[in-house]
Design a protein around this motif. Structure first.
Motif, PDB file in Angstrom:
ATOM      1  N   SER A   1       1.272   0.727   4.602  1.00 39.54           N
ATOM      2  CA  SER A   1       2.053  -0.185   3.758  1.00 39.54           C
ATOM      3  C   SER A   1       2.176  -1.496   4.526  1.00 39.54           C
ATOM      4  CB  SER A   1       3.428   0.376   3.421  1.00 39.54           C
ATOM      5  OG  SER A   1       4.311   0.220   4.502  1.00 39.54           O
ATOM      6  N   PHE A   2       2.416  -2.569   3.804  1.00 38.80           N
ATOM      7  CA  PHE A   2       2.418  -3.889   4.418  1.00 38.80           C
ATOM      8  C   PHE A   2       3.816  -4.471   4.577  1.00 38.80           C
ATOM      9  CE2 PHE A   2      -1.772  -3.856   2.059  1.00 38.80           C
ATOM     10  CZ  PHE A   2      -2.510  -3.528   3.171  1.00 38.80           C
ATOM     11  N   ALA A   3       4.850  -3.642   4.419  1.00 37.96           N
ATOM     12  CA  ALA A   3       6.215  -4.149   4.499  1.00 37.96           C
ATOM     13  C   ALA A   3       6.523  -4.722   5.878  1.00 37.96           C
ATOM     14  CB  ALA A   3       7.213  -3.043   4.150  1.00 37.96           C
ATOM     15  N   GLY A   4       6.187  -3.955   6.922  1.00 40.17           N
ATOM     16  CA  GLY A   4       6.493  -4.417   8.269  1.00 40.17           C
ATOM     17  C   GLY A   4       5.755  -5.678   8.653  1.00 40.17           C
ATOM     18  N   ALA A   5       4.569  -5.885   8.076  1.00 39.64           N
ATOM     19  CA  ALA A   5       3.769  -7.069   8.393  1.00 39.64           C
ATOM     20  C   ALA A   5       4.084  -8.229   7.468  1.00 39.64           C
ATOM     21  CB  ALA A   5       2.287  -6.725   8.284  1.00 39.64           C
ATOM     22  N   ASN A   6       4.924  -7.987   6.446  1.00 38.16           N
ATOM     23  CA  ASN A   6       5.262  -9.018   5.457  1.00 38.16           C
ATOM     24  C   ASN A   6       3.998  -9.579   4.804  1.00 38.16           C
ATOM     25  OD1 ASN A   6       7.075 -10.547   3.939  1.00 38.16           O
ATOM     26  ND2 ASN A   6       7.007 -12.267   5.386  1.00 38.16           N
ATOM     27  N   SER A   7       3.091  -8.662   4.445  1.00 40.05           N
ATOM     28  CA  SER A   7       1.814  -9.040   3.821  1.00 40.05           C
ATOM     29  C   SER A   7       1.626  -8.248   2.533  1.00 40.05           C
ATOM     30  CB  SER A   7       0.657  -8.764   4.781  1.00 40.05           C
ATOM     31  OG  SER A   7       0.805  -9.485   5.985  1.00 40.05           O
ATOM     32  N   CYS A   8       2.638  -8.275   1.682  1.00 42.78           N
ATOM     33  CA  CYS A   8       2.709  -7.353   0.547  1.00 42.78           C
ATOM     34  C   CYS A   8       1.971  -7.827  -0.696  1.00 42.78           C
ATOM     35  CB  CYS A   8       4.164  -7.095   0.179  1.00 42.78           C
ATOM     36  SG  CYS A   8       5.132  -6.406   1.545  1.00 42.78           S
ATOM     37  N   GLY A   9       1.511  -9.061  -0.730  1.00 42.76           N
ATOM     38  CA  GLY A   9       0.860  -9.551  -1.933  1.00 42.76           C
ATOM     39  C   GLY A   9      -0.519  -8.956  -2.111  1.00 42.76           C
ATOM     40  N   HIS A  10      -0.863  -8.621  -3.350  1.00 40.17           N
ATOM     41  CA  HIS A  10      -2.258  -8.325  -3.652  1.00 40.17           C
ATOM     42  C   HIS A  10      -2.592  -8.913  -5.008  1.00 40.17           C
ATOM     43  CE1 HIS A  10      -1.232  -4.840  -6.190  1.00 40.17           C
ATOM     44  NE2 HIS A  10      -0.590  -4.281  -5.181  1.00 40.17           N
TER      45      HIS A  10
ATOM     46  N   ASP B   1       3.983  -5.493  -3.957  1.00 41.60           N
ATOM     47  CA  ASP B   1       4.690  -4.249  -3.722  1.00 41.60           C
ATOM     48  C   ASP B   1       4.536  -3.881  -2.256  1.00 41.60           C
ATOM     49  OD1 ASP B   1       5.989  -1.747  -4.053  1.00 41.60           O
ATOM     50  OD2 ASP B   1       4.027  -0.787  -4.205  1.00 41.60           O
ATOM     51  N   CYS B   2       5.636  -3.712  -1.571  1.00 42.65           N
ATOM     52  CA  CYS B   2       5.603  -3.411  -0.139  1.00 42.65           C
ATOM     53  C   CYS B   2       5.554  -1.916   0.145  1.00 42.65           C
ATOM     54  CB  CYS B   2       6.835  -4.016   0.536  1.00 42.65           C
ATOM     55  SG  CYS B   2       6.722  -5.801   0.770  1.00 42.65           S
ATOM     56  N   GLY B   3       5.331  -1.122  -0.881  1.00 37.34           N
ATOM     57  CA  GLY B   3       5.371   0.314  -0.696  1.00 37.34           C
ATOM     58  C   GLY B   3       4.066   0.903  -0.206  1.00 37.34           C
ATOM     59  N   HIS B   4       4.074   2.231  -0.125  1.00 36.61           N
ATOM     60  CA  HIS B   4       2.893   2.997   0.267  1.00 36.61           C
ATOM     61  C   HIS B   4       2.099   3.286  -1.007  1.00 36.61           C
ATOM     62  CE1 HIS B   4       5.838   3.591   3.484  1.00 36.61           C
ATOM     63  NE2 HIS B   4       4.814   3.821   4.298  1.00 36.61           N
ATOM     64  N   GLU B   5       1.170   2.406  -1.328  1.00 38.27           N
ATOM     65  CA  GLU B   5       0.481   2.410  -2.613  1.00 38.27           C
ATOM     66  C   GLU B   5      -0.775   3.281  -2.606  1.00 38.27           C
ATOM     67  OE1 GLU B   5      -0.327  -1.404  -4.414  1.00 38.27           O
ATOM     68  OE2 GLU B   5       1.036  -2.351  -2.991  1.00 38.27           O
ATOM     69  N   THR B   6      -1.027   3.872  -3.762  1.00 32.69           N
ATOM     70  CA  THR B   6      -2.306   4.569  -3.941  1.00 32.69           C
ATOM     71  C   THR B   6      -3.462   3.596  -3.817  1.00 32.69           C
ATOM     72  OG1 THR B   6      -1.308   6.213  -5.425  1.00 32.69           O
ATOM     73  CG2 THR B   6      -3.706   5.934  -5.537  1.00 32.69           C
ATOM     74  N   TYR B   7      -3.369   2.461  -4.489  1.00 30.66           N
ATOM     75  CA  TYR B   7      -4.488   1.517  -4.572  1.00 30.66           C
ATOM     76  C   TYR B   7      -4.943   1.062  -3.187  1.00 30.66           C
ATOM     77  CZ  TYR B   7      -6.772  -3.008  -5.497  1.00 30.66           C
ATOM     78  OH  TYR B   7      -7.627  -4.073  -5.515  1.00 30.66           O
ATOM     79  N   VAL B   8      -4.041   0.508  -2.373  1.00 39.13           N
ATOM     80  CA  VAL B   8      -4.473  -0.038  -1.091  1.00 39.13           C
ATOM     81  C   VAL B   8      -4.857   1.071  -0.121  1.00 39.13           C
ATOM     82  CG1 VAL B   8      -3.195  -2.190  -1.347  1.00 39.13           C
ATOM     83  CG2 VAL B   8      -2.087  -0.238  -0.261  1.00 39.13           C
ATOM     84  N   ASN B   9      -4.240   2.231  -0.242  1.00 33.09           N
ATOM     85  CA  ASN B   9      -4.630   3.332   0.635  1.00 33.09           C
ATOM     86  C   ASN B   9      -6.001   3.884   0.269  1.00 33.09           C
ATOM     87  OD1 ASN B   9      -2.520   4.399   2.747  1.00 33.09           O
ATOM     88  ND2 ASN B   9      -1.346   3.561   1.024  1.00 33.09           N
ATOM     89  N   ALA B  10      -6.320   3.890  -1.019  1.00 34.81           N
ATOM     90  CA  ALA B  10      -7.672   4.291  -1.425  1.00 34.81           C
ATOM     91  C   ALA B  10      -8.707   3.308  -0.886  1.00 34.81           C
ATOM     92  CB  ALA B  10      -7.753   4.380  -2.947  1.00 34.81           C
ATOM     93  N   LEU B  11      -8.393   2.015  -0.929  1.00 31.48           N
ATOM     94  CA  LEU B  11      -9.310   1.018  -0.373  1.00 31.48           C
ATOM     95  C   LEU B  11      -9.468   1.209   1.131  1.00 31.48           C
ATOM     96  CD1 LEU B  11      -8.233  -2.241  -2.268  1.00 31.48           C
ATOM     97  CD2 LEU B  11      -9.996  -0.578  -2.894  1.00 31.48           C
TER      98      LEU B  11
END
Length: 748
Positions: free
Chosen positions: A420-429, A434-444
């Motif tokens: 997840s990108f919350a700690g890095a403050n890089s949540c935009g896609h 969404d700063c959560g633990h996403e299916t989409y970015v984890n699949a990528l």
């Protein structure tokens, strides 16, 4: 909700001064010149009854054969507070005498003449000025990709109609939907020197992405005008932009048009690297596209996200644009320069900014988009797969490993096992934050790990390959254990937002191999039942209870969904047919609307472009079907670096035939197939230095298969020592050498 239908064609009047007769002229021009030239009956872009003919792919090409383009029609003339004397066709070069425009005051009183180039184009306007009054008014040209969003009395664009009539909005914050338009940031001004007239004047600045050009005056006086043309400066290193190195053709006219609109959109996004936009502009600053992309070769092209805007290089957009380029124009240097420019921006901790750092707006987003770090890795893997360029891979390998280390650093090692990108403050896609633990970015990320395992192995790093492969398995397991909702039959958006099941999450899970077995079909069934609507597939179901996640149409994940449906093994062919149905509906709708030649950045629920007058209507990330139609429907894909290994695995989707050619470093691979009730025939030709796998679909039937006239599969097993496998969906023959081959199946 399931309701897919073709969109309506709507064209708004350019200004209140347009007469009924001129509107009839507009509509006739649109109907007769969708590709930028007059067409006789039988043209695929204008004839509703057109039937594709095998081998006849060139009529679909939208790109011009050179770099000079003429308008095809005068779409409207309005005198307003001035006068128009003469034949407006003088601006088309078809009238003997020039057209005189006379203004009695400022630009609000000026006559307007709008020219239609018939398709989206880009470059520098040239205009013949025969003469002018002793104290001439300023001569301006406004640009718009569509009539619907050209500033007018009926489409004010937040005040733009009084300042830049006929323009859409290409510059952020001034006239962006909801923001007042306070000064002319969009028209281009021609300097008139009466002592040097007559003369042909060339715009000092290019405009990327427009179909309509509106001429107007500012100040009292008159100007006599002759022929207008365009110095077409997109795809500048392609001397003949229409001379495609790769092509596609099928029995479906609509799908063919979608393929070529995607190819042309990416061409129209390809420019010299010193033509980027640096923005936001200072108040009063006029439109210009003359900034250098950092890290790019100034003497080479790059591929911008959009021709009109943003006019910078983006990692996520390149994920679509680069393969489209490989498969159509084969303009590899433009891809190389784009990827290199972004790689050169990598930060010390391994994070890779998503876009070219041109101007304050982009600098402000330097760490915004964590998702795009995954696309950085993907783009370099695809480059390796399509080009086999070992030196390029070696050049950027340190950056790739650092980027992967950064992604691993934001993975929860002790709990979820997900990034997840919350700690890095890089949540935009691409579509929402969404700063959560996403299916989409984890699949990528899981796919990146697979890719790096393969690349490390190709470089001889077996230990590194094992490490990446093990991590890929761990991330896949974490996604399936924490984000799959068995009761719904779909993947959740994130652990933090478990009640939304987005299009991107479910399509990406299928494409990246996260979804095994029944999960693939269940995820796609969920989207079919819940997300499909009037113009395509929505980003989330309209019934999603979380108010922060709103549905709209997004070309990027829609391309993923179409590809995912083609990728799922389905002997019945239902998923394949749904993939093509989605293409015809969503991308067909875009082509039924202005500008009718290129693909959009996004769309609203009503089927209109997503950011009104600011939307880019030539946005390369929308060109996913161009890739899928070649690599999945025709079936030609690289399976080893630089096409040293390839496969041709057709997925017909109800089509009766398809054919095409794919450029490779070894030479072209051509393929052609035909389907019938009694069997399937695939013919292919491959160059030296390649070895391939050929396949025929079974349709769920027992089939006998012959290669070059010799039976290799008798319906149940391989014959004569041939390397043949069958999975219920296809019969595949591997180890096929270069040359010409025919693979034929007969239903038993």
């Amino acid at each position: 909700m399931i309701h897919l239908s073709r969109g309506r064609g709507t064209l708004a009047a350019l200004s209140a001064g347009v007469t009924l007769m001129s509107m009839l002229t507009v509509n006739a021009a649109v109907a007769q010149s969708a590709t930028g030239a007059g067409h006789a009956a039988g043209d695929p872009w204008t004839d509703a009854g057109y039937q594709p003919r095998q081998g006849d792919w060139r009529p679909y090409v939208l790109a011009p054969p050179g770099h000079s383009v003429d308008p095809v029609a005068v779409s409207s003339v309005a005198a307003r507070g001035g006068a128009v004397q003469g034949d407006p066709k003088a601006l088309l070069g078809t009238a003997k005498k020039p057209l005189r425009l006379t203004s009695s005051g400022d630009r609000t009183q000026s006559p307007l003449v709008t020219l239609d180039f018939g398709k989206d184009v880009g470059g520098k306007i040239r205009i013949r000025v025969a003469g002018a009054s002793k104290t001439p008014p300023q001569l301006h040209v406004c640009f718009s990709e569509s009539q619907q969003y050209a500033a007018s009395a009926t489409q004010t664009n937040n005040g733009e109609d009084a300042v830049a009539p006929g323009c859409d909005t290409a510059n952020i914050w001034n006239g962006y939907p909801g923001q007042p338009y306070t000064y002319d940031a969009d028209s281009h001004t021609f300097t008139l020197d009466t002592a040097k007239l007559p003369a042909t004047l060339t715009d000092s600045q290019l405009r990327g992405g427009f179909r309509y050009a509106t001429v107007f005056l500012d100040g009292p006086g008159w100007v006599d005008l002759g022929a207008v043309s365009l110095d077409y400066t997109a795809a500048p290193r392609q001397s003949d932009p229409a001379d495609y190195q790769g092509w596609f053709l099928s029995s479906d006219n609509e799908l063919n048009k979608i393929w070529y609109s995607g190819a042309y959109t990416v061409q129209l996004d390809t420019w010299m690297s010193d033509t980027a936009k640096s923005w936001p502009y200072q108040t009063g600053e006029a439109d210009h596209s003359d900034a250098q992309v950092p890290g790019a070769d100034p003497d080479q092209e790059v591929i911008f996200d959009g021709a009109k805007r943003d006019r910078v290089v983006w990692e996520g957009d390149l994920a679509i644009q680069a393969p489209v380029t490989y498969l159509s124009t084969d303009d590899v240097p433009a891809v190389d320069n784009s990827l290199s420019s972004l790689a050169s921006q990598q930060l010390s901790d391994g994070f890779v900014p998503a876009e070219s750092l041109v101007g304050p707006h982009n600098q402000d987003e330097i760490r915004t988009y964590g998702e795009y770090v995954t696309w950085f890795v993907y783009n370099h893997y695809e480059h390796w797969l399509y080009t086999g360029d070992r030196s390029y891979l070696a050049q950027w390998w340190p950056q790739l490993t650092k980027a992967m280390a950064w992604l691993e650093s934001v993975r929860d090692q002790d709990g979820s096992g997900l990034i997840s990108f919350a700690g890095a403050n890089s949540c935009g896609h691409y579509g929402y934050s969404d700063c959560g633990h996403e299916t989409y970015v984890n699949a990528l990320y899981k796919r990146n790990l697979d890719e790096m395992a393969e690349l490390a192995g190709a470089r001889g790093d077996t230990a590194g390959a094992r490490t990446y492969a093990a991590r890929a398995t761990a991330v896949k397991d974490a996604i399936n254990s924490r984000l799959w909702d068995a009761s719904t039959g779909a993947y959740r958006l994130s652990t933090e937002i478990p009640d939304a099941y987005p299009q991107d999450a479910n399509a990406a899970a299928v494409l990246t191999g996260v979804a095994d077995g029944d999960r693939s079909s269940q995820a796609l069934t969920y989207l079919r039942k819940n997300n499909w609507s009037t113009y395509g597939s929505l980003t989330v179901s309209p019934s999603t209870p979380n108010a922060s996640i709103q549905p709209f149409y997004e070309p990027l994940p829609s391309g993923f969904e179409a590809s995912a449906r083609l990728a799922v093994p389905d002997p019945s062919g239902t998923e394949q047919q749904q993939a093509l149905q989605l293409m015809r509906t969503f991308w067909g709708h875009q082509l039924s609307e202005d500008p009718g030649s290129t693909l959009w950045e996004k769309a609203n629920l009503d089927g209109d472009p997503g950011i009104a007058q600011f939307t880019s209507l030539a946005h390369g990330w929308a060109a996913g079907p161009t890739i899928s139609l070649t690599t999945q429907v025709l079936g030609v894909q690289p399976t080893a670096a630089g096409f040293s290994g390839y496969s041709i695995v057709p997925t017909p989707g109800g089509l009766t035939w398809a054919q095409g050619s794919v450029p490779t470093p070894h030479g072209a691979i051509s393929a052609s197939w035909r389907s019938s009730a009694h069997g399937f025939t695939l013919t292919a030709t491959a160059p030296r230095g390649t070895r391939g796998e050929l396949a025929v679909p079974t349709g769920g039937h027992k089939v006998r298969v012959s290669l070059d006239g010799r039976t290799v599969w008798d319906g149940t097993r391989a014959v004569g020592g041939a390397k043949v496998t069958a999975d219920g969906t296809t019969v595949r023959v591997s180890g096929v050498g270069p040359g010409h081959h025919t693979l034929t199946s007969h239903t038993l």
